[in-house]
Scaffold this motif. Structure first.
Motif, PDB file in Angstrom:
ATOM      1  N   LEU A  21       0.825  -1.201   0.000  1.00  0.00           N
ATOM      2  CA  LEU A  21       0.000   0.000   0.000  1.00  0.00           C
ATOM      3  C   LEU A  21       0.869   1.265   0.000  1.00  0.00           C
ATOM      4  O   LEU A  21       0.569   2.226  -0.713  1.00  0.00           O
ATOM      5  CB  LEU A  21      -0.932   0.015   1.215  1.00  0.00           C
ATOM      6  N   GLU A  22       1.958   1.238   0.753  1.00  0.00           N
ATOM      7  CA  GLU A  22       2.872   2.383   0.771  1.00  0.00           C
ATOM      8  C   GLU A  22       3.513   2.590  -0.607  1.00  0.00           C
ATOM      9  O   GLU A  22       3.593   3.715  -1.106  1.00  0.00           O
ATOM     10  CB  GLU A  22       3.952   2.183   1.828  1.00  0.00           C
ATOM     11  N   LYS A  23       3.935   1.505  -1.232  1.00  0.00           N
ATOM     12  CA  LYS A  23       4.518   1.581  -2.579  1.00  0.00           C
ATOM     13  C   LYS A  23       3.487   2.122  -3.575  1.00  0.00           C
ATOM     14  O   LYS A  23       3.814   2.960  -4.415  1.00  0.00           O
ATOM     15  CB  LYS A  23       4.998   0.202  -3.010  1.00  0.00           C
ATOM     16  N   ASP A  24       2.249   1.668  -3.468  1.00  0.00           N
ATOM     17  CA  ASP A  24       1.187   2.118  -4.349  1.00  0.00           C
ATOM     18  C   ASP A  24       0.938   3.609  -4.193  1.00  0.00           C
ATOM     19  O   ASP A  24       0.740   4.314  -5.181  1.00  0.00           O
ATOM     20  CB  ASP A  24      -0.096   1.327  -4.054  1.00  0.00           C
ATOM     21  N   ASN A  25       0.972   4.106  -2.979  1.00  0.00           N
ATOM     22  CA  ASN A  25       0.763   5.539  -2.729  1.00  0.00           C
ATOM     23  C   ASN A  25       1.894   6.391  -3.283  1.00  0.00           C
ATOM     24  O   ASN A  25       1.674   7.527  -3.715  1.00  0.00           O
ATOM     25  CB  ASN A  25       0.580   5.801  -1.237  1.00  0.00           C
ATOM     26  N   LYS A  26       3.114   5.854  -3.286  1.00  0.00           N
ATOM     27  CA  LYS A  26       4.268   6.606  -3.788  1.00  0.00           C
ATOM     28  C   LYS A  26       4.302   6.653  -5.312  1.00  0.00           C
ATOM     29  O   LYS A  26       4.855   7.584  -5.876  1.00  0.00           O
ATOM     30  CB  LYS A  26       5.568   5.982  -3.282  1.00  0.00           C
ATOM     31  N   THR A  27       3.700   5.663  -5.979  1.00  0.00           N
ATOM     32  CA  THR A  27       3.758   5.613  -7.440  1.00  0.00           C
ATOM     33  C   THR A  27       2.617   6.358  -8.097  1.00  0.00           C
ATOM     34  O   THR A  27       2.544   6.440  -9.311  1.00  0.00           O
ATOM     35  CB  THR A  27       3.768   4.161  -7.946  1.00  0.00           C
ATOM     36  N   SER A  28       1.715   6.888  -7.314  1.00  0.00           N
ATOM     37  CA  SER A  28       0.565   7.589  -7.902  1.00  0.00           C
ATOM     38  C   SER A  28       0.784   9.080  -7.944  1.00  0.00           C
ATOM     39  O   SER A  28       1.421   9.680  -7.178  1.00  0.00           O
ATOM     40  CB  SER A  28      -0.685   7.294  -7.097  1.00  0.00           C
TER      41      SER A  28
END
Length: 87
Positions: A80-87
């Motif tokens: 979830l943290e990775k997903d938030n950083k890539t958006s």
């Protein structure tokens, strides 16, 4: 005291892959269950997480089969943290 299960909805903006998955899952909302047991001997009620499960497919996806897959909560948090950083 009995164990309990809490539920959460997580949202991925991008496809994601958790350890143990055969293939990436599409972006969307997913239901996650956390099994918890009470911690004995504390003056206040406290809970310890003993298991987490993600429901596949995601919410609103029509499929003939549904499954509840065990996951590591730390792996989910990292995804979830990775997903938030890539958006």
């Amino acid at each position: 005291m009995a164990n309990r299960t809490t539920q959460a909805i997580v949202h991925f903006k991008n496809a994601f892959l958790l350890p143990g998955f055969d293939k990436p899952q599409p972006a969307g909302e997913y239901r996650v269950d956390h099994d918890e047991e009470p911690i004995e001997g504390v003056s206040r009620l406290a809970w310890h997480r003993v298991g987490s499960f993600i429901h596949l497919p995601g919410i609103g996806v029509k499929m003939s089969t549904h499954q509840m897959v065990p996951i590591n909560a730390a792996d989910l948090d990292a995804a979830l943290e990775k997903d938030n950083k890539t958006s």
